[in-house]
Design a protein around this motif. Structure first.
Motif, mmCIF file in Angstrom:
data_model
loop_
_atom_site.group_PDB
_atom_site.id
_atom_site.type_symbol
_atom_site.label_atom_id
_atom_site.label_comp_id
_atom_site.label_asym_id
_atom_site.label_seq_id
_atom_site.Cartn_x
_atom_site.Cartn_y
_atom_site.Cartn_z
ATOM 1 N N PRO A 162 42.996 36.603 37.568
ATOM 2 C CA PRO A 162 42.760 36.830 36.140
ATOM 3 C C PRO A 162 41.794 35.800 35.580
ATOM 4 C CG PRO A 162 44.913 35.860 36.522
ATOM 5 C CD PRO A 162 44.359 36.202 37.859
ATOM 6 N N GLU A 163 41.235 36.126 34.426
ATOM 7 C CA GLU A 163 40.286 35.221 33.787
ATOM 8 C C GLU A 163 40.905 33.842 33.587
ATOM 9 O OE1 GLU A 163 37.884 36.060 29.997
ATOM 10 O OE2 GLU A 163 38.196 38.017 30.969
ATOM 11 N N GLY A 164 40.135 32.818 33.834
ATOM 12 C CA GLY A 164 40.674 31.479 33.623
ATOM 13 C C GLY A 164 39.961 30.458 34.479
ATOM 14 N N GLU A 165 40.466 29.247 34.432
ATOM 15 C CA GLU A 165 39.859 28.164 35.200
ATOM 16 C C GLU A 165 40.972 27.331 35.816
ATOM 17 O OE1 GLU A 165 37.753 25.796 32.351
ATOM 18 O OE2 GLU A 165 39.401 25.912 30.948
ATOM 19 N N ALA A 166 40.687 26.784 36.977
ATOM 20 C CA ALA A 166 41.697 25.950 37.638
ATOM 21 C C ALA A 166 41.009 24.852 38.420
ATOM 22 C CB ALA A 166 42.558 26.792 38.577
ATOM 23 N N TYR A 167 41.582 23.655 38.335
ATOM 24 C CA TYR A 167 41.101 22.544 39.145
ATOM 25 C C TYR A 167 42.230 22.141 40.063
ATOM 26 C CZ TYR A 167 39.274 17.944 40.410
ATOM 27 O OH TYR A 167 38.820 16.857 41.102
ATOM 28 N N SER A 168 41.959 22.154 41.350
ATOM 29 C CA SER A 168 43.023 21.718 42.250
ATOM 30 C C SER A 168 42.490 20.621 43.146
ATOM 31 C CB SER A 168 43.546 22.887 43.063
ATOM 32 O OG SER A 168 43.100 22.830 44.369
ATOM 33 N N ALA A 169 43.285 19.587 43.304
ATOM 34 C CA ALA A 169 42.851 18.433 44.082
ATOM 35 C C ALA A 169 43.704 18.303 45.320
ATOM 36 C CB ALA A 169 42.967 17.171 43.244
ATOM 37 N N ILE A 170 43.099 17.850 46.376
ATOM 38 C CA ILE A 170 43.782 17.703 47.658
ATOM 39 C C ILE A 170 43.266 16.406 48.273
ATOM 40 C CG2 ILE A 170 42.038 19.110 48.831
ATOM 41 C CD1 ILE A 170 44.187 20.286 50.544
ATOM 42 N N GLU A 171 44.112 15.738 49.019
ATOM 43 C CA GLU A 171 43.680 14.472 49.615
ATOM 44 C C GLU A 171 42.870 14.768 50.870
ATOM 45 O OE1 GLU A 171 44.293 11.402 48.311
ATOM 46 O OE2 GLU A 171 43.466 10.229 49.953
ATOM 47 N N GLY A 172 41.562 14.687 50.744
ATOM 48 C CA GLY A 172 40.707 14.839 51.917
ATOM 49 C C GLY A 172 40.720 13.554 52.713
ATOM 50 N N ALA A 173 40.030 13.561 53.843
ATOM 51 C CA ALA A 173 40.037 12.354 54.671
ATOM 52 C C ALA A 173 39.304 11.210 53.985
ATOM 53 C CB ALA A 173 39.407 12.657 56.015
ATOM 54 N N ASN A 174 38.371 11.537 53.093
ATOM 55 C CA ASN A 174 37.578 10.502 52.436
ATOM 56 C C ASN A 174 38.051 10.180 51.040
ATOM 57 O OD1 ASN A 174 35.747 9.777 54.301
ATOM 58 N ND2 ASN A 174 34.248 11.314 53.731
ATOM 59 N N GLY A 175 38.973 10.963 50.513
ATOM 60 C CA GLY A 175 39.396 10.761 49.136
ATOM 61 C C GLY A 175 39.692 12.084 48.491
ATOM 62 N N GLU A 176 39.688 12.091 47.174
ATOM 63 C CA GLU A 176 40.078 13.318 46.484
ATOM 64 C C GLU A 176 39.011 14.388 46.633
ATOM 65 O OE1 GLU A 176 41.804 13.150 42.652
ATOM 66 O OE2 GLU A 176 40.800 14.984 42.011
ATOM 67 N N LEU A 177 39.441 15.529 47.166
ATOM 68 C CA LEU A 177 38.561 16.678 47.277
ATOM 69 C C LEU A 177 39.021 17.676 46.223
ATOM 70 C CD1 LEU A 177 36.450 18.309 49.017
ATOM 71 C CD2 LEU A 177 38.381 19.159 50.269
ATOM 72 N N GLY A 178 38.189 17.932 45.237
ATOM 73 C CA GLY A 178 38.602 18.798 44.144
ATOM 74 C C GLY A 178 37.813 20.087 44.126
ATOM 75 N N PHE A 179 38.484 21.161 43.802
ATOM 76 C CA PHE A 179 37.795 22.440 43.620
ATOM 77 C C PHE A 179 38.056 22.931 42.211
ATOM 78 C CE2 PHE A 179 37.672 22.411 48.188
ATOM 79 C CZ PHE A 179 36.512 23.095 48.482
ATOM 80 N N TYR A 180 36.998 23.195 41.478
ATOM 81 C CA TYR A 180 37.120 23.725 40.126
ATOM 82 C C TYR A 180 36.587 25.145 40.165
ATOM 83 C CZ TYR A 180 36.115 24.212 35.119
ATOM 84 O OH TYR A 180 36.046 24.650 33.825
ATOM 85 N N VAL A 181 37.474 26.111 40.017
ATOM 86 C CA VAL A 181 37.092 27.509 40.138
ATOM 87 C C VAL A 181 37.249 28.184 38.782
ATOM 88 C CG1 VAL A 181 37.524 29.675 41.324
ATOM 89 C CG2 VAL A 181 37.860 27.544 42.531
ATOM 90 N N VAL A 182 36.202 28.864 38.331
ATOM 91 C CA VAL A 182 36.261 29.625 37.089
ATOM 92 C C VAL A 182 36.179 31.097 37.438
ATOM 93 C CG1 VAL A 182 35.197 30.037 34.860
ATOM 94 C CG2 VAL A 182 35.127 27.766 35.843
ATOM 95 N N SER A 183 37.101 31.865 36.894
ATOM 96 C CA SER A 183 37.114 33.302 37.176
ATOM 97 C C SER A 183 36.816 34.074 35.903
ATOM 98 C CB SER A 183 38.484 33.695 37.716
ATOM 99 O OG SER A 183 38.642 35.094 37.628
ATOM 100 N N ASP A 184 36.031 35.144 36.025
ATOM 101 C CA ASP A 184 35.814 36.008 34.864
ATOM 102 C C ASP A 184 36.540 37.337 35.051
ATOM 103 O OD1 ASP A 184 34.242 36.906 36.888
ATOM 104 O OD2 ASP A 184 32.476 37.319 35.665
ATOM 105 N N GLY A 185 37.450 37.378 36.010
ATOM 106 C CA GLY A 185 38.226 38.592 36.227
ATOM 107 C C GLY A 185 37.599 39.556 37.207
ATOM 108 N N SER A 186 36.407 39.253 37.699
ATOM 109 C CA SER A 186 35.767 40.148 38.661
ATOM 110 C C SER A 186 36.086 39.692 40.081
ATOM 111 C CB SER A 186 34.254 40.165 38.429
ATOM 112 O OG SER A 186 33.683 38.967 38.876
ATOM 113 N N GLY A 187 35.513 40.369 41.057
ATOM 114 C CA GLY A 187 35.828 40.065 42.444
ATOM 115 C C GLY A 187 35.116 38.841 42.988
ATOM 116 N N LYS A 188 34.137 38.361 42.238
ATOM 117 C CA LYS A 188 33.403 37.184 42.701
ATOM 118 C C LYS A 188 33.702 36.009 41.787
ATOM 119 C CE LYS A 188 29.647 39.901 44.570
ATOM 120 N NZ LYS A 188 28.313 40.438 44.331
ATOM 121 N N PRO A 189 33.791 34.813 42.350
ATOM 122 C CA PRO A 189 34.029 33.658 41.480
ATOM 123 C C PRO A 189 32.866 33.444 40.521
ATOM 124 C CG PRO A 189 33.767 32.987 43.792
ATOM 125 C CD PRO A 189 33.727 34.464 43.770
ATOM 126 N N TYR A 190 33.184 33.137 39.261
ATOM 127 C CA TYR A 190 32.115 32.888 38.295
ATOM 128 C C TYR A 190 31.461 31.549 38.571
ATOM 129 C CZ TYR A 190 29.566 33.085 33.935
ATOM 130 O OH TYR A 190 28.555 33.141 33.016
#
Lengths: 443, 156
Positions: A372-400
């Motif tokens: 669904p439409e929205g935004e999310a930031y998720s962080a994970i401990e990578g080997a070098n430090g914080e690896l973050g993914f910020y994904v914005v969705s507009d409700g379509s099949g492809k990430p905005y």
């Protein structure tokens, strides 16, 4: 007159293509004698439009791209991205998948640290130690190969779970390799930790203060070496890190030697985490009363085409080696039970119309997983430090928009500050401990 | 509504636009004029001492086209906060945060490089991932993905 000439500053280019540069990166140095007085870093030589490409493929299509971010621990990247999309979708992955993700993350972390420390030891002349490291890394790659089918570009994460369950006998094999890795780590520590040359080259070199590290937003072994035991696995536990017992090592001086020690200890802790996970994991197969009957995939498709589907959905398709581990009875434990997220098992794709349509819908262009439409930031401990993914969705099949926060980006931003005052030869040692990965730095 | 969002709304009512805590992530949208004031407050008073990430999203076709997104982290209490500002296409300019966090320097250079959003008072605002002769900003939605540009060698 003579003295003035000597004092005159010299400018030196390190890189972009230099054997001691782990990726392609250019460091411009201003030298006074052999001391660095000023430095500047130029990046972007490996830029390949990762974020732009992500906006033009389906959500599932991004996963192979994330492999190429940090190509030494690709599984962690996979899981980081999947976590962000799962957050948007609001699904929670099954217990067994959580354990599998934890184990694979830790194996990747060991491989990453082995590469980092091994390469930097080699650059300091410790070639023997490097070979020990590579032998241990080979064990880790073999384990990754067993579960995913690839050594480096694993593409093992899936939105809502993982690609495949562990093969039979994986636990015993992993335990065997962990034992051998621990033995190798012991030998390496014997060779390096109290080695006079190694110690002198690393102790007191490449120092970063706590305030600087925080101001630059540096996380991971770099921050730990300055004395802050911050680790996302403890601070914001994801997967099953809150159920295992481990210790976050930290240093005192923030120099290269502390980072070396932190990494060595983290590897031991990772092995400890894996062992606990194996112990806690429930057996993967849900035992059905009738053991599944296997049928070659080709026969199954041919029968289904002719409409002779009686009893077919109960049977299991014989899968090719690259699809092993995702049989129907395994898939329920490793993927979330949601038709809008998970691709159906092959046996139902081959012989039922519902499975076929479901499979199509998830793979057709402009369909696929649709958060669904929205935004999310998720962080994970990578080997070098914080690896973050910020994904914005507009409700379509492809990430905005897919934004990666690469862990070594802030470290490279701080790099000029770290090396100023050191000798030219120390840059190699410091650069080795940064563990710069061109793929995630330049994206 | 969480406490931090309430605090911002009360203290900076002239800059505050909207806020939400969807998916458990505190998010606040403020006017771009207030970014420096709000950030100084968050850093010094609310203890958000790490600028974790700084990026931008191009909402092509909307009136205020670009949204600059700041992810802050409180290292002590392990809290996160997302601050956003909107800028329009005619004058895409935000105040630089280089005086507060050192890593803002590179992050802002990247946003300028990829989206063409300028940062006022930035000490060294030049391209970081692309080469200097590159024309346009590749992560804008109206930049075609297949577009090719001549490769330019070093100038000297």
């Amino acid at each position: 007159m003579e003295n003035e000439k000597v004092k005159k500053d010299m400018y030196l280019n390190m890189g972009p293509s230099h054997p001691a540069m782990h990726g392609i990166i250019r460091i411009m140095l201003e030298l006074e004698g052999e001391t660095v007085v000023n430095a500047d870093v130029e990046i972007g030589y490996l830029h390949r439009a990762f974020e732009k490409s992500c906006e033009n493929v389906l959500y599932n299509g991004v996963i192979p791209y994330t492999d190429r971010l940090n190509y030494v621990s690709p599984a962690i990247n996979n899981f980081g991205y999947c976590m962000a999309v799962e957050k948007l979708l609001g699904v929670e992955i099954p217990e067994r998948a959580k354990y599998i993700r934890t184990i694979i993350s830790e194996i990747s972390r060991i491989a990453d640290h082995l590469t980092c420390v091994g390469a930097s030891a080699m650059e300091l002349g410790a070639f023997t130690a490097f070979l020990y490291f590579m032998q241990a890394r080979e064990f880790m790659y073999e384990l990754l190969d067993d579960v995913s089918g690839a050594r480096v570009t694993v593409s093992y994460g899936r939105i809502g779970g993982v690609k495949a369950d562990f093969p039979e006998g994986f636990e015993e094999k992993a335990e065997d390799y962990f034992k051998r890795t621990e033995k190798l780590l012991g030998e390496i520590e014997g060779l390096l930790t109290k080695n006079r040359i190694f110690y002198d080259r690393l102790r007191g070199v490449g120092i970063i203060s706590q305030e600087d590290a925080i101001s630059y937003g540096i996380m991971g072994p770099f921050l730990k070496s300055t004395g802050i035991a911050h680790d996302l696995r403890k601070a914001e536990p994801y997967f099953v890190y809150d159920r295992v017992d481990f210790f976050v090592p930290y240093g005192e001086y923030g120099d290269n030697y502390d980072r070396y020690l932190v990494r060595m200890e983290e590897m031991r802790q990772s092995i400890k985490i894996c062992r606990q996970c194996f112990k806690q994991m429930e057996p993967g197969e849900v035992k059905s009363e009738i053991p599944p009957e296997y049928l070659p995939s080709y026969d199954m498709v041919e029968k289904a085409k002719k409409g002779k589907t009686e009893g077919l959905p109960l049977k299991e398709a014989e899968l090719s080696p690259n699809l092993k581990g995702q049989e129907k009875f395994r898939k329920v434990n490793i993927n979330v039970n949601d038709k809008k997220v998970t691709v159906p098992p092959k046996s139902s794709t081959y012989c039922t119309i519902e499975g076929l349509i479901n499979h199509f819908k998830l793979n057709m262009s402009s369909y696929g997983v649709r958060p669904p439409e929205g935004e999310a930031y998720s962080a994970i401990e990578g080997a070098n430090g914080e690896l973050g993914f910020y994904v914005v969705s507009d409700g379509s099949g492809k990430p905005y928009r897919v934004r990666v926060h690469p862990p070594c980006f802030p470290i490279m931003a701080a790099f000029p500050k770290i090396i100023v005052g050191d000798m030219v030869a120390d840059i190699i040692a410091t650069f080795g401990s940064v563990n710069m990965i061109g793929g995630e730095l330049d994206r | 509504m969480s406490e931090i969002l309430k605090n911002i709304e009360e203290k900076f009512s002239e800059y505050f636009r909207e806020s939400h805590s969807k998916l458990g992530e505190d998010t606040v949208l403020i006017k771009k004029e207030g970014i420096l004031d709000v950030m100084v407050y968050l850093k010094n008073k609310e203890n958000f001492n790490v600028l974790m990430d700084l990026t931008c999203v191009d909402y092509y076709g909307e009136e205020e086209r670009f949204e600059v997104v700041y992810h802050l982290y409180n290292l002590k209490d392990k809290k996160r906060l997302r601050v956003k500002v909107r800028v329009d296409e005619e004058n895409p300019e935000v105040e630089s945060l280089c005086s507060l966090w050192r890593n803002a320097n590179w992050f802002e250079r990247e946003v300028w490089d990829m989206f063409g959003v300028r940062f006022k008072n930035h000490p060294n605002l030049k391209r970081i991932l692309m080469y200097d002769e590159f024309e346009g900003h590749p992560l804008r939605k109206d930049y075609p993905i297949r577009k090719r540009q001549p490769r330019v060698g070093p100038l000297n």
